[in-house]
Design a protein around this motif. Structure first.
Motif, PDB file in Angstrom:
ATOM      1  N   PRO A 111     -11.869  16.312 -47.063  1.00 43.16           N
ATOM      2  CA  PRO A 111     -11.118  17.496 -47.517  1.00 43.16           C
ATOM      3  C   PRO A 111     -11.993  18.467 -48.304  1.00 43.16           C
ATOM      4  CG  PRO A 111      -9.847  15.489 -47.878  1.00 43.16           C
ATOM      5  CD  PRO A 111     -11.216  15.049 -47.461  1.00 43.16           C
ATOM      6  N   ASP A 132       5.121  14.316 -37.981  1.00 44.10           N
ATOM      7  CA  ASP A 132       4.780  14.804 -39.316  1.00 44.10           C
ATOM      8  C   ASP A 132       5.780  15.870 -39.731  1.00 44.10           C
ATOM      9  OD1 ASP A 132       2.328  13.283 -39.442  1.00 44.10           O
ATOM     10  OD2 ASP A 132       1.477  14.730 -38.027  1.00 44.10           O
ATOM     11  N   GLU A 187      -1.565  22.011 -42.325  1.00 48.26           N
ATOM     12  CA  GLU A 187      -2.595  21.008 -42.596  1.00 48.26           C
ATOM     13  C   GLU A 187      -2.303  19.702 -41.855  1.00 48.26           C
ATOM     14  OE1 GLU A 187      -3.830  22.594 -47.073  1.00 48.26           O
ATOM     15  OE2 GLU A 187      -2.485  20.872 -46.836  1.00 48.26           O
ATOM     16  N   HIS A 189      -4.615  17.972 -38.960  1.00 47.41           N
ATOM     17  CA  HIS A 189      -5.025  16.563 -39.071  1.00 47.41           C
ATOM     18  C   HIS A 189      -4.579  15.791 -37.839  1.00 47.41           C
ATOM     19  CE1 HIS A 189      -6.314  12.994 -41.236  1.00 47.41           C
ATOM     20  NE2 HIS A 189      -5.181  12.398 -40.888  1.00 47.41           N
ATOM     21  N   ARG A 190      -3.393  16.078 -37.342  1.00 54.29           N
ATOM     22  CA  ARG A 190      -2.880  15.379 -36.162  1.00 54.29           C
ATOM     23  C   ARG A 190      -3.714  15.712 -34.929  1.00 54.29           C
ATOM     24  NH1 ARG A 190      -0.687  11.020 -35.902  1.00 54.29           N
ATOM     25  NH2 ARG A 190       0.474  11.674 -37.753  1.00 54.29           N
ATOM     26  N   HIS A 206      -6.852  13.764 -35.426  1.00 55.49           N
ATOM     27  CA  HIS A 206      -6.646  12.305 -35.509  1.00 55.49           C
ATOM     28  C   HIS A 206      -5.301  11.939 -34.882  1.00 55.49           C
ATOM     29  CE1 HIS A 206      -9.977  12.380 -38.395  1.00 55.49           C
ATOM     30  NE2 HIS A 206      -9.348  13.358 -39.000  1.00 55.49           N
ATOM     31  N   ALA A 208      -3.289   8.835 -36.264  1.00 55.97           N
ATOM     32  CA  ALA A 208      -3.081   8.664 -37.706  1.00 55.97           C
ATOM     33  C   ALA A 208      -1.619   8.368 -38.020  1.00 55.97           C
ATOM     34  CB  ALA A 208      -3.528   9.916 -38.444  1.00 55.97           C
TER      35      ALA A 208
END
Length: 346
Positions: A32, A156, A308, A312-313, A316, A319
């Motif tokens: 980050p 998410d 964000e 990230h998804r 990853h 995740a």
């Protein structure tokens, strides 16, 4: 003509290697701290990744879709800006779509992802039925939700704690001497409509207010015109010279502004005869006359966090799912002034 900034310059300014800068720019594995440093350096230098080269190299469009019920609503405009600010430094272009209130519009947006024109979706679905849930589960593309979703939906999400926001509004109004607190809402079959209705009823229960003493006004949309019509009809049906409330909580700022017009049409003064609290704390709340007390549900923060999570998804896919809650605060302004000594006009 000014020379175009390069990735090497971005890496040097951020104090990282070119490889680390490339990973951060492309949404790949990076800490980050590195991502923030590279994003800031890219913004400072005006660095813009070569979209064609990236698309060929990464097998991606570097386009994201942002979908909300009404792109003219100030709260969604605030969210859109936040998503764009979070993703543009990474080289993404934001596409915007308005779904309307009906599930069919939400379904169209989710299914359109399969055409491959965007790499992911940030969506704030105003109605979630079985068909919408099935489409969300079936999508092959990353999706981040702004709003409340069922616990078994593995996506998410970032939600607001609107129940706490309503409770804060009611506590504030009661502390200022108001006792007959009404609620004006949009369509109750929508996700925010039901959540905020439930929160209002819980706040009334907490203060022991009998069901018969609760004023509920449901507008047919979350707009100024819908609120003015709905509350105007309610006021027109009241016994001449009386009103059933001395305060109103509105489910959003647009409804609160519409309620203000209806109150003025009836000869009532906002902040004096009737205290008024909105929700969302958009720029309209401060600009309106009188300035509107409003619950800040962290619209920009919710959108930033959702962007964000989507980034990230994308980087990853496997995740763990993240679910975040943003807590509200109350911005007090003139529309909810304390009840005047000696009572109000009847």
């Amino acid at each position: 003509m000014t020379a175009r900034a390069t990735l090497t310059q971005v890496a040097r300014r951020a104090g990282v290697s070119i490889a680390s800068a490339s990973r951060a720019i492309n949404g790949l594995v990076a800490s980050p701290e590195t991502v923030r440093a590279v994003q800031q350096a890219a913004a400072d230098l005006g660095y813009v990744p070569d979209a064609n080269a990236r698309a060929l190299k990464m097998g991606a469009t570097f386009q994201l879709l942002f979908a909300v019920a009404d792109i003219g609503n100030p709260v969604y405009v605030e969210m859109m800006r936040a998503v764009e600010q979070a993703t543009r430094p990474l080289g993404y272009r934001l596409l915007v779509s308005s779904t309307g209130l009906e599930p069919a519009g939400i379904l169209d947006v989710i299914r359109s992802l399969d055409r491959g024109f965007a790499d992911g979706l940030v969506i704030s679905p105003i109605q979630v039925n079985d068909d919408v849930l099935a489409a969300l589960r079936a999508s092959r593309y990353p999706i981040a939700i702004i709003g409340s979703i069922p616990e078994d939906l593995e996506l998410d999400s970032v939600r607001a704690n609107s129940a706490d926001g309503i409770a804060q509004a009611v506590e504030h109004l009661r502390a200022s001497g108001r006792r007959h607190i009404g609620f004006i809402n949009g369509p109750r079959e929508t996700t925010p409509g039901m959540a905020r209705h439930t929160a209002y009823m819980a706040a009334m229960d907490a203060h022991g207010v009998p069901a018969a003493d609760r004023l509920l006004v449901d507008a047919d949309d979350f707009t100024v015109a819908a609120a003015r019509d709905a509350l105007g009809t309610e006021l027109a049906g009241a016994r001449p010279g009386t009103r059933p409330f001395d305060a109103i909580v509105a489910a959003n700022d647009l409804l609160a502004i519409g309620a203000t017009h209806a109150l003025l049409d009836a000869g009532l003064r906002v902040g004096q005869d009737v205290a008024l609290v909105g929700m969302d704390d958009t720029y309209l709340a401060e600009a309106f006359n009188p300035p509107l007390t409003s619950v800040n549900l962290g619209s920009a923060e919710r959108a930033t966090r959702a962007a964000e999570l989507l980034m990230h998804r994308i980087a990853h896919p496997g995740a763990p799912v993240s679910r975040l809650t943003i807590h509200p605060s109350l911005t007090i302004r003139a529309s909810s002034a304390p009840r005047p000594q000696g009572g109000t006009r009847d």
